[in-house]
Design a protein around this motif. Structure first.
Motif: not given
Length: 282
Positions: A235-242, A174-176, A68-72
């Motif tokens: 630069e900016i970083s973006v992460y999916p939330s918990d 990206i969460a994988i 599974s893969v989750v995008f922010p």
């Protein structure tokens, strides 16, 4: 809510990986072979392009059965300046969302492929305002033997930077998750590439604390120069939330719990006779 200081080890961790030559040890966005003026995992703003996830190994000798893969892309995604870790409103800096219209390509490793959609900050696509977009991919009914390289193709459109923003790049984390066995007590049941523990993904034996799969969207400084007063920009970083990870990353039937991808399904003959729960209910 996750505090920004918890991301501090990521840069040093990635640097150590490159120095040690172990950069291919983890599932991540595959580096591109075509040379250009950008890094091999960089995308120019506004482009629609083909990417790949690279799976270099199974779970400590076990074959991978699902991924599974989750995008922010959600409104709750965590955005911050990469240099100061100061929180930013991502919509002040980009037009669109980090990963838009993502499509998983057919591949030979997984028989079932699903996209999970959810709410996102409103953006315009082909003249139409959209408030929902792909949040995750779910791959099931598969078998990637340990020791073989898995290449998972997918495409997406990436955002443009607003003309009045001082941002020069956006790193998209990206969460994988790779799932191997349906047991809950073995450490070889999964590899969870999310960089931190969450409420559901709370086992350091399978979570890659400190490492994230990622790619970077870079600003076209010739066509979209920085406004006056930005100096060199940032630069900016973006992460999916918990919350997004715990909602979209689980795959039903595997550790740690039922996932967003729904319940029920036909017998999965390629998964040792276990039930497959890959149906999706919107």
């Amino acid at each position: 809510m996750l505090q920004p200081k918890r991301y501090i080890p990521i840069i040093s961790f990635l640097g150590a990986m490159i120095i040690s030559g172990n950069a291919m040890a983890h599932t991540t966005v595959m580096s591109k072979n075509t040379p250009d003026s950008y890094n091999s995992r960089d995308e120019l703003e506004g482009n629609t392009s083909l990417n790949h996830f690279s799976i270099p190994h199974g779970c400590d000798g076990q074959s991978i059965r699902a991924q599974s893969v989750v995008f922010p892309n959600g409104a709750d995604s965590i955005a911050e300046r990469s240099d100061t870790e100061e929180s930013v409103n991502l919509q002040d800096h980009i037009e669109g969302n980090p990963v838009m219209g993502a499509k998983p390509a057919v591949n030979s490793l997984f028989k079932k492929i699903k996209t999970l959609e959810g709410s996102v900050p409103a953006f315009t696509s082909h003249g139409t305002e959209k408030t929902e977009d792909v949040r995750a991919f779910v791959y099931t009914n598969g078998k990637l033997n340990d020791g073989l390289l898995g290449i998972i193709p997918w495409s997406a459109t990436f955002p443009t930077f607003k003309s009045d923003s001082c941002a020069t790049a956006l790193t998209i984390y990206i969460a994988i998750a790779n799932y191997c066995t349906k047991s809950t007590d073995d450490t070889d049941r999964a590899d969870i590439w999310i960089g931190r523990l969450t409420e559901k993904f709370d086992d350091e034996d399978v979570v890659s604390v400190g490492f994230w799969p990622y790619l970077k969207v870079v600003r076209d400084l010739e066509k979209n120069p920085l406004p006056e007063g930005c100096d060199e920009g940032f630069e900016i970083s973006v992460y999916p939330s918990d919350e997004a990870i715990d909602e979209y990353l689980p795959v039903d039937g595997y550790w740690p719990a039922e996932g967003k991808n729904g319940k029920g399904g036909k017998k999965d003959k390629d998964d040792g006779g276990h039930e497959d729960h890959s149906g999706h209910n919107h």
